[in-house]
Enzyme design. Structure first.
Site, PDB file in Angstrom:
ATOM      1  N   ARG A 113      35.643 -25.380  42.228  1.00 18.93           N
ATOM      2  CA  ARG A 113      36.674 -26.000  43.073  1.00 18.93           C
ATOM      3  C   ARG A 113      36.886 -25.081  44.265  1.00 18.93           C
ATOM      4  O   ARG A 113      37.257 -23.913  44.103  1.00 18.93           O
ATOM      5  CB  ARG A 113      37.962 -26.197  42.277  1.00 18.93           C
ATOM      6  CG  ARG A 113      39.097 -26.894  43.033  1.00 18.93           C
ATOM      7  CD  ARG A 113      40.204 -27.247  42.050  1.00 18.93           C
ATOM      8  NE  ARG A 113      41.364 -27.867  42.670  1.00 18.93           N
ATOM      9  CZ  ARG A 113      42.509 -27.231  42.950  1.00 18.93           C
ATOM     10  NH1 ARG A 113      42.620 -25.939  42.668  1.00 18.93           N
ATOM     11  NH2 ARG A 113      43.523 -27.875  43.490  1.00 18.93           N
ATOM     12  N   ASN A 149      46.121 -30.044  47.498  1.00 19.51           N
ATOM     13  CA  ASN A 149      46.541 -29.188  46.391  1.00 19.51           C
ATOM     14  C   ASN A 149      48.058 -29.210  46.224  1.00 19.51           C
ATOM     15  O   ASN A 149      48.808 -29.079  47.199  1.00 19.51           O
ATOM     16  CB  ASN A 149      46.096 -27.746  46.657  1.00 19.51           C
ATOM     17  CG  ASN A 149      46.485 -26.800  45.541  1.00 19.51           C
ATOM     18  OD1 ASN A 149      45.955 -26.872  44.445  1.00 19.51           O
ATOM     19  ND2 ASN A 149      47.431 -25.906  45.821  1.00 19.51           N
ATOM     20  N   GLU A 150      48.520 -29.416  44.988  1.00 19.27           N
ATOM     21  CA  GLU A 150      49.952 -29.331  44.629  1.00 19.27           C
ATOM     22  C   GLU A 150      50.834 -29.860  45.761  1.00 19.27           C
ATOM     23  O   GLU A 150      51.640 -29.126  46.341  1.00 19.27           O
ATOM     24  CB  GLU A 150      50.297 -27.884  44.276  1.00 19.27           C
ATOM     25  CG  GLU A 150      49.475 -27.373  43.097  1.00 19.27           C
ATOM     26  CD  GLU A 150      49.759 -25.926  42.716  1.00 19.27           C
ATOM     27  OE1 GLU A 150      50.580 -25.283  43.405  1.00 19.27           O
ATOM     28  OE2 GLU A 150      49.142 -25.432  41.739  1.00 19.27           O
ATOM     29  N   HIS A 180      48.053 -29.224  36.675  1.00 23.25           N
ATOM     30  CA  HIS A 180      47.903 -27.771  36.682  1.00 23.25           C
ATOM     31  C   HIS A 180      48.788 -27.190  35.588  1.00 23.25           C
ATOM     32  O   HIS A 180      49.990 -27.443  35.554  1.00 23.25           O
ATOM     33  CB  HIS A 180      48.288 -27.202  38.048  1.00 23.25           C
ATOM     34  CG  HIS A 180      47.359 -27.610  39.145  1.00 23.25           C
ATOM     35  ND1 HIS A 180      47.485 -27.160  40.453  1.00 23.25           N
ATOM     36  CD2 HIS A 180      46.273 -28.429  39.138  1.00 23.25           C
ATOM     37  CE1 HIS A 180      46.520 -27.688  41.184  1.00 23.25           C
ATOM     38  NE2 HIS A 180      45.782 -28.455  40.415  1.00 23.25           N
ATOM     39  N   TYR A 197      50.377 -24.109  33.881  1.00 20.52           N
ATOM     40  CA  TYR A 197      50.821 -22.719  33.888  1.00 20.52           C
ATOM     41  C   TYR A 197      52.005 -22.578  32.931  1.00 20.52           C
ATOM     42  O   TYR A 197      51.944 -23.020  31.793  1.00 20.52           O
ATOM     43  CB  TYR A 197      51.137 -22.271  35.321  1.00 20.52           C
ATOM     44  CG  TYR A 197      49.905 -22.179  36.193  1.00 20.52           C
ATOM     45  CD1 TYR A 197      48.990 -21.140  36.046  1.00 20.52           C
ATOM     46  CD2 TYR A 197      49.640 -23.146  37.169  1.00 20.52           C
ATOM     47  CE1 TYR A 197      47.856 -21.052  36.831  1.00 20.52           C
ATOM     48  CE2 TYR A 197      48.504 -23.074  37.962  1.00 20.52           C
ATOM     49  CZ  TYR A 197      47.614 -22.017  37.793  1.00 20.52           C
ATOM     50  OH  TYR A 197      46.490 -21.943  38.572  1.00 20.52           O
ATOM     51  N   GLU A 199      43.845 -26.874  37.291  1.00 18.05           N
ATOM     52  CA  GLU A 199      44.078 -25.427  37.347  1.00 18.05           C
ATOM     53  C   GLU A 199      44.748 -25.015  36.053  1.00 18.05           C
ATOM     54  O   GLU A 199      45.523 -25.778  35.481  1.00 18.05           O
ATOM     55  CB  GLU A 199      45.003 -25.028  38.505  1.00 18.05           C
ATOM     56  CG  GLU A 199      44.388 -24.977  39.866  1.00 18.05           C
ATOM     57  CD  GLU A 199      45.356 -24.389  40.902  1.00 18.05           C
ATOM     58  OE1 GLU A 199      46.285 -23.642  40.503  1.00 18.05           O
ATOM     59  OE2 GLU A 199      45.178 -24.680  42.091  1.00 18.05           O
ATOM     60  N   TRP A 207      41.787 -20.989  37.275  1.00 18.78           N
ATOM     61  CA  TRP A 207      42.143 -20.288  38.518  1.00 18.78           C
ATOM     62  C   TRP A 207      42.169 -18.799  38.224  1.00 18.78           C
ATOM     63  O   TRP A 207      42.890 -18.370  37.329  1.00 18.78           O
ATOM     64  CB  TRP A 207      43.522 -20.741  39.007  1.00 18.78           C
ATOM     65  CG  TRP A 207      43.851 -20.115  40.325  1.00 18.78           C
ATOM     66  CD1 TRP A 207      44.368 -18.862  40.549  1.00 18.78           C
ATOM     67  CD2 TRP A 207      43.634 -20.679  41.618  1.00 18.78           C
ATOM     68  NE1 TRP A 207      44.501 -18.615  41.879  1.00 18.78           N
ATOM     69  CE2 TRP A 207      44.057 -19.715  42.563  1.00 18.78           C
ATOM     70  CE3 TRP A 207      43.131 -21.905  42.075  1.00 18.78           C
ATOM     71  CZ2 TRP A 207      43.981 -19.950  43.940  1.00 18.78           C
ATOM     72  CZ3 TRP A 207      43.064 -22.130  43.430  1.00 18.78           C
ATOM     73  CH2 TRP A 207      43.491 -21.156  44.353  1.00 18.78           C
TER      74      TRP A 207
END
Length: 538
Positions: free
Chosen positions: A79, A155-156, A222, A224, A251, A280
């Site tokens: 990516r 992105n985001e 994503h 996290y 991610e 990531w």
């Protein structure tokens, strides 16, 4: 156009102009990579499961070797971070070069516009409409690449403010991309900095999917700190499976400032469900998240603990990645290379050795890609290095230590050969503190409940002649993991850490010294630290 009329009005005007210029025609079928239910498939119908990592190209445009290095570690996808101007802009010629590197290295490439990160909450962030403008500006570099390029529109694209606007903004972006003629598989990121903790993407995904006239949009979550338990991870994945919609983990990391993501469950569930994941990130992180680097200073021979986990751990890239059949002419290569010969060790020193072996051959069509050299350690063999040829010089070994090593060949499709017969060698002694031409002493500068900083570790040349390099080894207590370093690069094997000099501080005159430092994470409440260091000079 969007800044004057708004995203919805811009999309409507674009549609009206298109209708005036050309007669209506049926929606065009998706070309190349496409969505099939919950799966991504290639043009030939073969299922493709993303196994890759992100590479921060826009900030490190000179690090083009990263594409080959990521491929060598068996990823099938990279990516690529791009920018239209919020950061150093990547124009048409640069994007065309990225596309060429993707194809040359037989990688599916997810190209993402990073400008939209945190829109509504972070100053300077771009709208999704501006992201589409960027894609239109580099469109000529992407024409005809639908078989191996995925366009991650932004992105985001929202932080935690005005998140309800995400759905219409995403629909407008997809509609504009199709109106501009993009035939690619499109990827859309969740709001809430990609983590969708308010479930905006989850609850509106069907509406977004239905808005794509090609039905060729995949959703990206994503993971996290929001995803720090197995229950949260499986519940989110279950929602998309129940809805019959395609999802990738676009991610994730092993640690983060907002919490401790459960990377083991993320990777295990992705493998069990046939869901793609992209970790990531390769290298170059800053701002306090340097621990997310998979390799030190873009050096593929210096894997961090996170790099070891994602590439070589359970359900990792090395175990589960399969190359897209597009790169082998549309057929799946399942033929493994022949077994390499027994490696022979020569030039053994306190910290290194050169290995050579009889070369392998590959009859599967994808070509021999290289070799992986492993150290036998029971059920947890360690990857010591990779080579494109039938020879390798290993560095950073521990003095006075026996190594039992073997080699596997790897082809372009990711197939590995059987292990070669093993060979054993023992590194030279002289790595004891003071015996290898240098000494190392470290000081714990500061510590807290779940971590500490060691600085400085002072390396001194106590010999009679100059040295041009040094390695310092130390053992971390159980449960402790490195979280970053400065003035040295770290590599990790179990709890043993090897620090190597940087390019600028390896040369020391007799009596000369230099220093480096590192940070360590540890279980909360643990008071243990590392205190013993071993130095070897070269």
């Amino acid at each position: 156009m969007s800044t004057r009329f708004g995203a919805a009005a811009a999309a409507l005007l674009s549609l009206l102009l298109t209708m005036l210029i050309a007669p209506a025609s049926p929606a065009q079928a998706a070309a190349g990579l496409r969505v099939d239910g919950t799966r991504i498939v290639e043009a030939n119908g073969n299922a493709f499961v993303i196994r890759g990592v992100s590479h921060a190209h826009t900030w490190y445009t000179s690090q083009t070797g990263a594409f080959a290095h990521i491929k060598a570690l068996r990823a099938n996808t990279v990516r690529v971070v791009l920018s239209g101007g919020r950061w150093p802009a990547n124009g048409t010629s640069d994007v065309a070069n990225v596309v060429s590197l993707c194809r040359q290295n037989r990688l599916i490439c997810v190209l993402e516009n990073h400008d939209t990160t945190g829109y509504g909450e972070q100053s300077g962030a771009y709208t999704l409409d501006q992201a589409v403008d960027y894609w239109n500006s580099v469109k000529s570099a992407l024409t005809g690449t639908e078989d191996f390029i995925i366009v991650n529109i932004g992105n985001e694209p929202y932080g935690n403010n005005n998140v309800s606007a995400w759905t219409d903004a995403t629909i407008d972006a997809i509609t504009r991309m199709r109106g501009l003629g993009f035939q690619h598989l499109l990827m859309v990121d969740a709001p809430n900095w990609g983590q969708d903790w308010q479930f905006t993407m989850r609850d509106n995904a069907q509406r977004v999917a239905d808005a794509d006239p090609q039905g060729n949009t995949v959703f990206s979550i994503h993971m996290y700190g929001v995803f720090d338990t197995a229950a949260e991870i499986t519940a989110y994945l279950d929602a998309f499976r129940t809805a019959g919609l395609p999802l990738v983990i676009g991610e994730f990391g092993h640690n983060h400032s907002d919490g401790d993501p459960d990377e083991d469950t993320i990777m295990a569930q992705a493998q069990a469900r046939g869901i793609g994941y992209i970790g990531w990130s390769w290298s170059g992180n800053g701002g306090g998240v340097e621990y997310l680097d998979m390799v030190d200073d873009f050096d593929p021979a210096s894997l961090t603990s996170w790099g070891e986990r994602i590439f070589n751990g359970a359900n990792g890239i090395g175990q589960t990645s399969r190359e897209a059949t597009f790169f082998s002419g549309g057929t799946s290569d399942t033929t493994v290379p022949t077994t390499p010969g027994t490696p022979s060790a020569s030039g053994v020193t306190a910290t290194g050795a050169t290995l050579t072996w009889a070369a392998s051959t590959d009859a599967g069509g994808s070509g021999l890609a290289g070799y992986d050299v492993y150290r036998e350690q029971g059920d947890d063999d360690t990857l010591l290095g990779q080579s494109a040829t039938n020879s390798i010089t290993l560095t950073g070994l521990t003095p006075g230590t026996e190594y039992e090593v073997y080699v596997r060949a790897r082809d372009g499709a990711g197939n590995q050969s059987a292990a070669s017969p093993a060979t054993t060698f023992t590194t030279e002694p002289g790595g004891g503190n003071g015996d290898g031409g240098c000494t190392a002493e470290g000081t714990v500068q500061t510590q807290w409940s779940d971590g500490y900083v060691v600085q400085p570790v002072t390396v001194t040349n106590d010999g009679d002649s100059g040295i041009t390099g040094w390695t310092v080894t130390f053992t971390l207590p159980a449960g402790h993991t490195p979280a970053g370093s400065w003035n040295a690069s770290l590599s990790v094997s179990g709890q043993t850490v090897t620090a190597r000099n940087a390019a600028y501080n390896g040369t020391l005159a007799p009596g000369g010294s230099t220093g480096f430092g590192f940070q360590v994470n540890r279980p909360s409440g643990d008071t243990a630290t590392v205190s013993s260091f071993t130095c070897a000079a070269s």
